[in-house]
Design an enzyme around this catalytic site. Structure first.
Site, PDB file in Angstrom:
ATOM      1  N   GLY A 268       0.825  -1.223   0.000  1.00 27.23           N
ATOM      2  CA  GLY A 268       0.000   0.000   0.000  1.00 27.23           C
ATOM      3  C   GLY A 268       0.847   1.256   0.000  1.00 27.23           C
ATOM      4  O   GLY A 268       0.576   2.205   0.739  1.00 27.23           O
ATOM      5  N   LEU A 269       1.847   1.276  -0.869  1.00 26.90           N
ATOM      6  CA  LEU A 269       2.841   2.358  -0.811  1.00 26.90           C
ATOM      7  C   LEU A 269       2.502   3.555  -1.699  1.00 26.90           C
ATOM      8  O   LEU A 269       3.226   4.545  -1.674  1.00 26.90           O
ATOM      9  CB  LEU A 269       4.211   1.812  -1.261  1.00 26.90           C
ATOM     10  CG  LEU A 269       4.803   0.689  -0.402  1.00 26.90           C
ATOM     11  CD1 LEU A 269       6.065   0.133  -1.073  1.00 26.90           C
ATOM     12  CD2 LEU A 269       5.137   1.200   0.990  1.00 26.90           C
TER      13      LEU A 269
ATOM     14  N   GLU B 118       8.103  10.194 -14.278  1.00 26.62           N
ATOM     15  CA  GLU B 118       7.658   8.804 -14.129  1.00 26.62           C
ATOM     16  C   GLU B 118       7.829   8.015 -15.429  1.00 26.62           C
ATOM     17  O   GLU B 118       7.233   6.957 -15.622  1.00 26.62           O
ATOM     18  CB  GLU B 118       6.213   8.769 -13.630  1.00 26.62           C
ATOM     19  CG  GLU B 118       6.004   9.535 -12.326  1.00 26.62           C
ATOM     20  CD  GLU B 118       6.010   8.674 -11.062  1.00 26.62           C
ATOM     21  OE1 GLU B 118       5.594   7.519 -11.130  1.00 26.62           O
ATOM     22  OE2 GLU B 118       6.461   9.173 -10.010  1.00 26.62           O
TER      23      GLU B 118
ATOM     24  N   HIS C 273      -1.059   7.650 -13.669  1.00 24.97           N
ATOM     25  CA  HIS C 273      -0.204   7.782 -14.861  1.00 24.97           C
ATOM     26  C   HIS C 273      -1.111   7.865 -16.080  1.00 24.97           C
ATOM     27  O   HIS C 273      -2.207   7.282 -16.090  1.00 24.97           O
ATOM     28  CB  HIS C 273       0.698   6.546 -15.046  1.00 24.97           C
ATOM     29  CG  HIS C 273       1.791   6.413 -14.033  1.00 24.97           C
ATOM     30  ND1 HIS C 273       2.135   5.212 -13.455  1.00 24.97           N
ATOM     31  CD2 HIS C 273       2.639   7.323 -13.520  1.00 24.97           C
ATOM     32  CE1 HIS C 273       3.147   5.389 -12.621  1.00 24.97           C
ATOM     33  NE2 HIS C 273       3.474   6.661 -12.629  1.00 24.97           N
TER      34      HIS C 273
ATOM     35  N   CYS D  85       1.985  -1.362 -17.954  1.00 23.38           N
ATOM     36  CA  CYS D  85       2.948  -0.897 -16.938  1.00 23.38           C
ATOM     37  C   CYS D  85       4.184  -1.781 -16.918  1.00 23.38           C
ATOM     38  O   CYS D  85       5.264  -1.347 -16.537  1.00 23.38           O
ATOM     39  CB  CYS D  85       2.347  -0.963 -15.542  1.00 23.38           C
ATOM     40  SG  CYS D  85       0.865  -0.013 -15.317  1.00 23.38           S
TER      41      CYS D  85
HETATM   42  O1  SUG Z   1       3.974   3.398  -8.985  1.00 28.36           O
HETATM   43  N1  SUG Z   1       2.546   0.467  -7.664  1.00 28.36           N
HETATM   44  C1  SUG Z   1       3.109   1.183  -8.809  1.00 28.36           C
HETATM   45  C2  SUG Z   1       2.349   0.826 -10.047  1.00 28.36           C
HETATM   46  C3  SUG Z   1       2.997   1.378 -11.274  1.00 28.36           C
HETATM   47  C4  SUG Z   1       2.169   1.204 -12.484  1.00 28.36           C
HETATM   48  N2  SUG Z   1       2.838   1.713 -13.611  1.00 28.36           N
HETATM   49  C5  SUG Z   1       2.252   2.345 -14.653  1.00 28.36           C
HETATM   50  N3  SUG Z   1       1.032   2.802 -14.596  1.00 28.36           N
HETATM   51  N4  SUG Z   1       2.968   2.555 -15.699  1.00 28.36           N
HETATM   52  C6  SUG Z   1       3.056   2.692  -8.578  1.00 28.36           C
HETATM   53  O2  SUG Z   1       2.058   3.161  -8.007  1.00 28.36           O
HETATM   54  C7  SUG Z   1       2.505  -0.276  -5.363  1.00 28.36           C
HETATM   55  C8  SUG Z   1       3.458  -0.917  -4.386  1.00 28.36           C
HETATM   56  C9  SUG Z   1       2.774  -1.367  -3.148  1.00 28.36           C
HETATM   57  O3  SUG Z   1       1.785  -0.765  -2.750  1.00 28.36           O
HETATM   58  O4  SUG Z   1       3.262  -2.346  -2.525  1.00 28.36           O
HETATM   59  C10 SUG Z   1       3.216   0.429  -6.504  1.00 28.36           C
HETATM   60  O5  SUG Z   1       4.313   0.902  -6.365  1.00 28.36           O
END
Ligand code: SUG
Length: 457
Positions: A20-21, A174, A256, A381
């Protein structure tokens, strides 16, 4: 000389977990602290790569970074043996431990922005690794990503791998998730479309944007970062278009651009409410593409809010699909969609409509990347697109280009080295860093890629 797009997918790392970061990424928040399945996650990612390779497309892989990131923890003042350090951080700051364990490098659409040599004034492929400076667990990817990209694209006659932009909220970058290239065939100069979520230098307070309106989530990519990448890559300003995400979309979980749009060659599939100033953006893309060599006119395909709301889009990830040109079938494209869309009635109807109507998207295929999806990362992604000429492709580090034998080797490497389950408490398991060390050193051998000390715990 032929030019094709190569997809470099991120290989899911052994510490794949749900922490949930990522505020603003609703799936990450919803699944926080669930038990993750790293082996299944890595197998799903490899199955997707294999599927794309079976279509006759060149498929590459980007290795995971080693986590827990003990180097970062040491730089933050933790000391002692690896085991003592891990125990110390688990006891004193479990949130920091989760951040340093994230396998988030798997989402290689965020690894870098890449401009093909046909677009750049240097005539080289220009690569800017993303600083990902909005979120700590992602920002710590940047040095490792830069080293990996320099290992994969080593020949300076063909590739220029820059340092990431200065790591500051004002220049939060990003990567390719906010960048789409339109061209009439990958061999021709194209138009590069940069999308950002906020102005970086206008300082906003807490839950407000720079004009003082209240908002739910801050955008990640800044205008300043997008402009800096375009300048650095030596792009012709007449072939660059900028667009801004609506705050409404960001607040609905569109962190994104690739959560709400996907483009390929002359086609842009997008949501009606994705952008501020949509008419201006589409007009510029149409006009600029019409000045590029080739013959196909820009073709925007709009999904209306009444067919699929922003909330639906960020739940089913329909737009986070790979829009692929099929080899040997000019003008014919396939959409590789997350299998989650199969269970979403509205998404299914939209996909049926798109395939029925007169446009290059002739088929839809589904891919199960549910382990990644639960962290807000769909098929798009998981991959970084790189258009390469024959000579450039020949200069890529060969170990990362996958054939059938390489898939089989990677699958058995995953089966040997990955845990089936990983719960949040397991991140503090003193055995985990050792397991990762073994896995990374085997992978280094398999790919023939020196994974630098920093990548090896
Ligand atoms: O940056 N999720 C990533 C997902 C990235 C998706 N990438 C694109 N849309 N291109 C982020 O939010 C969640 C990690 C966690 O909650 O454990 C995370 O980092």
């Amino acid at each position: 000389m032929q030019t094709r797009e190569v997809n470099f997918d991120g290989l899911v790392g052994p510490t794949h977990n749900y922490a949930g970061l990522s505020p603003g990424n609703l799936l990450s928040a919803r699944n926080a602290l669930d038990v993750a399945h790293p082996r299944a996650a890595a197998r799903q990612g490899l199955a997707k790569m294999r599927k794309v390779a079976e279509l006759g497309l060149v498929q590459g892989v980007i290795p995971p970074q080693s986590r827990p990131d003990l180097g970062t923890l040491r730089r933050l003042g933790f000391t002692g043996t690896d085991e003592a350090l891990l125990a110390d951080v688990a006891r004193t700051d479990p949130a920091l431990l989760s951040a340093c364990c994230s396998a988030s490098g798997m989402w290689t659409a965020n690894a870098a922005t890449i401009s093909p040599s046909a677009d750049t004034d240097s005539g080289r492929v220009e690569i800017t690794p993303a600083n990902l400076s909005t979120l700590f667990h992602r920002a710590i990817e940047a040095p490792g990503t830069t080293r990996l990209l320099r290992g994969i694209f080593p020949d300076e006659r063909f590739f220029s791998v820059h340092d990431p932009l200065v790591a500051s909220a004002a220049f939060s970058d990003e990567g390719a998730a906010n960048h789409t290239r339109f061209a009439r065939g990958h061999e021709h100069p194209g138009v590069e479309f940069f999308v950002y979520g906020r102005d970086g230098l206008k300082v906003a307070g807490g839950d407000h944007d720079a004009t003082g309106s209240s908002i739910r989530f801050q955008g990640r990519q800044t205008r300043e970062a997008s402009e800096a990448v375009a300048r650095r890559h030596g792009l012709d300003p007449a072939r660059v278009v900028y667009g801004r995400q609506t705050q409404e979309a960001i607040d609905a979980g569109v962190f994104h651009n690739d959560v709400i749009a996907v483009g390929n060659e002359n086609v842009l599939l997008y949501h009606e409410n994705a952008y501020c100033d949509t008419d201006r953006i589409l007009g510029e893309l149409r006009a600029r593409l019409s000045e590029c060599p080739g013959s196909e006119a820009f073709l925007p395909l709009c999904v209306q809010n009444q067919e699929l709301s922003l909330e639906d889009a960020s739940a089913c990830y329909l737009f986070n699909s790979q829009l692929l040109s099929l080899p040997g079938r000019p003008g014919s494209m396939m959409l590789l969609v997350p299998s989650d869309c199969l269970e979403h009635k509205k998404a299914s109807r939209v996909l049926e409509r798109i395939v029925r109507e007169d446009n290059p998207i002739e088929s839809v295929e589904y891919v199960d990347v549910r382990q990644s999806m639960r962290n807000g990362g769909g098929p798009a992604c998981l991959r970084l697109r790189v258009a390469l000429t024959d000579d450039e492709l020949a200069a890529v580090h060969p170990g990362v280009l996958l054939d059938e034998a390489a898939f089989t080797r990677l699958e058995s490497w995953v089966d040997r080295n990955y845990r089936e389950d990983l719960a949040p408490a397991d991140l503090a398991d003193p055995a985990l860093p050792g397991e990762v060390r073994v896995a990374m050193s085997e992978l280094s051998e398999l790919l023939g890629l020196a994974l630098g000390q920093e990548e090896i715990v």
